[in-house]
Design an enzyme around this catalytic site. Sequence first.
Site, short mmCIF file in Angstrom:
data_model
loop_
_atom_site.label_atom_id
_atom_site.label_comp_id
_atom_site.label_asym_id
_atom_site.label_seq_id
_atom_site.Cartn_x
_atom_site.Cartn_y
_atom_site.Cartn_z
N HIS A 167 3.98 16.09 -0.84
CA HIS A 167 3.25 14.91 -1.28
C HIS A 167 2.87 15.03 -2.75
O HIS A 167 3.10 14.12 -3.55
CB HIS A 167 1.99 14.72 -0.41
CG HIS A 167 1.29 13.43 -0.66
ND1 HIS A 167 0.10 13.34 -1.34
CD2 HIS A 167 1.61 12.15 -0.33
CE1 HIS A 167 -0.28 12.06 -1.40
NE2 HIS A 167 0.62 11.32 -0.80
N HIS A 188 3.76 6.11 -5.23
CA HIS A 188 2.62 5.23 -5.00
C HIS A 188 2.73 4.03 -5.94
O HIS A 188 3.58 4.02 -6.81
CB HIS A 188 1.30 5.96 -5.25
CG HIS A 188 1.10 7.08 -4.29
ND1 HIS A 188 1.66 8.31 -4.50
CD2 HIS A 188 0.50 7.13 -3.09
CE1 HIS A 188 1.37 9.09 -3.47
NE2 HIS A 188 0.66 8.41 -2.59
N HIS A 197 6.20 7.13 2.68
CA HIS A 197 5.23 7.76 3.58
C HIS A 197 5.70 7.68 5.03
O HIS A 197 5.38 8.56 5.83
CB HIS A 197 3.84 7.15 3.39
CG HIS A 197 3.18 7.57 2.10
ND1 HIS A 197 3.46 6.97 0.90
CD2 HIS A 197 2.29 8.57 1.83
CE1 HIS A 197 2.76 7.57 -0.07
NE2 HIS A 197 2.03 8.54 0.47
N HIS A 326 -6.05 1.49 1.75
CA HIS A 326 -5.82 2.92 2.01
C HIS A 326 -6.46 3.81 0.93
O HIS A 326 -7.02 4.85 1.22
CB HIS A 326 -4.30 3.12 2.15
CG HIS A 326 -3.74 4.32 1.46
ND1 HIS A 326 -3.46 4.32 0.10
CD2 HIS A 326 -3.41 5.56 1.91
CE1 HIS A 326 -2.98 5.51 -0.23
NE2 HIS A 326 -2.94 6.28 0.85
N HIS A 330 -9.09 7.01 1.45
CA HIS A 330 -9.01 8.35 0.86
C HIS A 330 -10.35 8.73 0.23
O HIS A 330 -10.82 9.86 0.37
CB HIS A 330 -7.93 8.38 -0.24
CG HIS A 330 -6.56 8.74 0.24
ND1 HIS A 330 -6.16 10.03 0.46
CD2 HIS A 330 -5.48 7.98 0.55
CE1 HIS A 330 -4.90 10.05 0.87
NE2 HIS A 330 -4.46 8.81 0.94
N PHE A 346 -4.52 12.80 -4.71
CA PHE A 346 -3.17 12.84 -4.13
C PHE A 346 -2.55 14.24 -4.15
O PHE A 346 -1.75 14.59 -3.30
CB PHE A 346 -2.23 11.88 -4.85
CG PHE A 346 -2.47 10.43 -4.51
CD1 PHE A 346 -2.91 10.05 -3.25
CD2 PHE A 346 -2.25 9.45 -5.46
CE1 PHE A 346 -3.12 8.70 -2.95
CE2 PHE A 346 -2.46 8.10 -5.17
CZ PHE A 346 -2.90 7.73 -3.91
N HIS A 359 -2.29 7.89 7.44
CA HIS A 359 -1.01 7.27 7.10
C HIS A 359 -0.26 6.75 8.31
O HIS A 359 0.53 5.81 8.19
CB HIS A 359 -0.16 8.21 6.26
CG HIS A 359 -0.50 8.07 4.81
ND1 HIS A 359 0.06 7.09 4.02
CD2 HIS A 359 -1.42 8.71 4.05
CE1 HIS A 359 -0.48 7.16 2.81
NE2 HIS A 359 -1.38 8.14 2.80
CU1 C2O Z 1 0.55 9.33 -0.73
CU2 C2O Z 1 -2.48 8.20 1.17
O1 C2O Z 1 -1.20 8.78 -0.16
#
Ligand code: C2O
Length: 596
Positions: A167, A188, A197, A326, A330, A346, A359
Amino acid sequence: MATCRVGFMATSACPVQRERRLRERRVRLIPPRASTSSNNNGPANKFSMDRRDVLLGLGGAAAAATVMTPGGVILPAMANPVAPPDLSKCHIATQGAPSGEDKCCPPYSMAEIIDYDFPRTPLRVRRPAHEVKEDTDYMNKYREAVKKMKELKSDHPWNFYQQALVHCAYCNGAYDQVGYPGVALQVHYSWLFLPWHRYYLHFFERILGKLIDDDTFTLPYWNFDVKEGMTMPEIFTSDENSPLYNKNSRNKDHYHPKLLDYRYGYKAGSGSNASSDDELVQLNMSYMRSTFKNSMQLPELFMGDPLRAGEPDSSGKGSGGLEGIHNGIHQFVGPTTNPHTDMGNFATAARDCMFYSLHANVDRLWHLYRNFRGNRVEFNEPDWLDASFVFYDEHERVVRVKVKDCLTPTKLRYTYEEVPIPWMGSIKVQKTKETKRKQDLNLVRISEFGTQPREIGTTPLRVMVPRPKANRRKKDKEEKVELLQIKDIQVASHGPARFDVFVAAPYGDLAGPDFGEFVGSFVKLPHKTTTEEGNNGVAKHNGKKTNLKLGLTALLEDIEAEDAEKLVVTIVPAGGDVTIGGIQLKLVQADSPRLH
Ligand code: C2O
C-alpha cells in the site's frame, strides 16, 4: 421486482414499500443480478451495456486527451492507461511517508511478471464485522490466519508488514510511472482508487485463506453504513492480545461504543455536530445517500477523476465522493497527532487489520453503485479498463491485473452477504427548508468568487455563484449533470485538511443566514506531494492542485431550488491552510440516464 427480498436494493422494490418508493421517486433501485457476468443483460438490467457497446467505445474518449510531462512538454495521449510499475526501479517513497517508514519496496524486485490466472475456486462471501464477532469458528480462523501472516519471515512477500508496504509503495511514491520518470505512481485521488484497492484486498484475502488452508475464507467488512456497524468493529479493539489488534497508535477515544462521524476531521473534530446518537446515524446515512444519488449519472463524481499514464496526481485531479468519506474514516481511526500513523497515514494504514475491513466496505459500496447503475461500465475507455497493476498472489507468483477484469467481484470469486441498506430506502436527504419570511431574515449581500485564488481561513467563505441555467427541464436533467466545482484546491502544509461545502438558494441577490444543504467535503490525509520546500525547511504550497466536484441535480430538487438563477455556496473550513482557485457551477454531459 415483485418479490420482497432483503438485499442490496430489493427492499425498495417491494410492494409494501410503495409509499417510501414514491417519496424516493428519483432513484429506482434495480435488483441484484443472479449471474456472474458483468455484461449480463437480465430483464431488470436495462442500463447495462452489451459487449459490443464496450468494444465500440474503445479508443474514442481517450483520443482527445493530452498529457503534460513534468518538463512542460505536451504529448498526445492516445490510449494511455497507467502501466504496472517497473519493480526493479522501486526507490525510497518520496510522497509523505514519515522518515523511517519510507522504505516500502517489495522483496521481489526481479521477479518474472505473468498475467493473472483468475481463480475458479468456490464463491467466498464476505460478512459484516459486527456480525462475525459471534461466530467463534470464523473468528478463530481469522485470528489464526493473521497470526500466521505476522509470523512469516519478515521478508516473505506474504508477511503482514510486507503486505502493508504494498500500500505504501503504490501510495507514497516508491514507483515512478513507467516511461515517465519523476511522475509518481499513485492509486488514490482518481479513478484508480476503487479498482486498485479491490485487487489489493483480493490478494490479501486469498493469502490469508491459503495460510489456514481454507479456500472460502473472507475478510469481514466494516458495515459502517448501518447503525449497528457505525463504530469501530470490536473484533479489532476489544482484545489487546489478539493478532487483529494494532498496538501502534490509534484513537482509543473512538473505540466502541463511540459512533463514527463521516464528517470527522483531525482539526475540527466531529463535523456533523449532531445532538444525539440517533441524529448522527441519520446524518451519516443521509450523507451516504446523497453521495450515491448525486453521482449516479456521472461516475467520476463517485469514483474519482480520470488519470492517464504520465499524469501526476497533482494535475488538478479529484477524488470521488466515496473516497472522501473513506478519508474521514481513516482519520477517525488514526491518532490525532502528527504523523497520524497508522490509520491516519497512507504509508502505514495497512498495518492495521481494520484497514482491510474499512476497504472491504468501500469495495462493497462500489459494488452497490454498479448494481444501481445496472452494472453499466463506469468509464468505457481503455485508459481505465486497461490500467494495470502488479501483485504477489497466493501461489507466490508476481501477477499483472487489469482494471477491466475486476469489475465483477464474482470473477474474483467473492461476493457480499446481502444485508439491508437502510439509507437507500428510508432516509430523507436532510433538508434545510427556510420557512421564515424574507423580512424576518438577516439577509446579507455577498459577492461572487472573483478571479483571484482565495485563502480560506477559519471563518466560512460565502460566495454567490451563477447557475448555467435555471428551471432545467426533465430531459435536460437526463442529459446533463449540474456540477459544483471547487477548483485548484491547494493545501499549504503536509498535514491533514478539510472543508465542508453547503449550498442554498438566495433571496434575490441576498443570502440568508442559513448555510443551507450540506453537499460534500474536501478531505485530505497528511501527505507530502512534492519536495519543494521554503528555505526554512517549511513546506510551501506544494504545487499540487486538486478539484472537488459535487453533483447537484438531485440535490437542487430536494431543496426546491431548481428555479434559482444563482446559488449561495458556503465553504466551512475545518482545518489546514487551504487556498481555492475558483468556484463554478457547470453542466456536464451525463454518462447515463438518471435512474427513475
Ligand atoms: Cu489506500 Cu484507505 O487507502
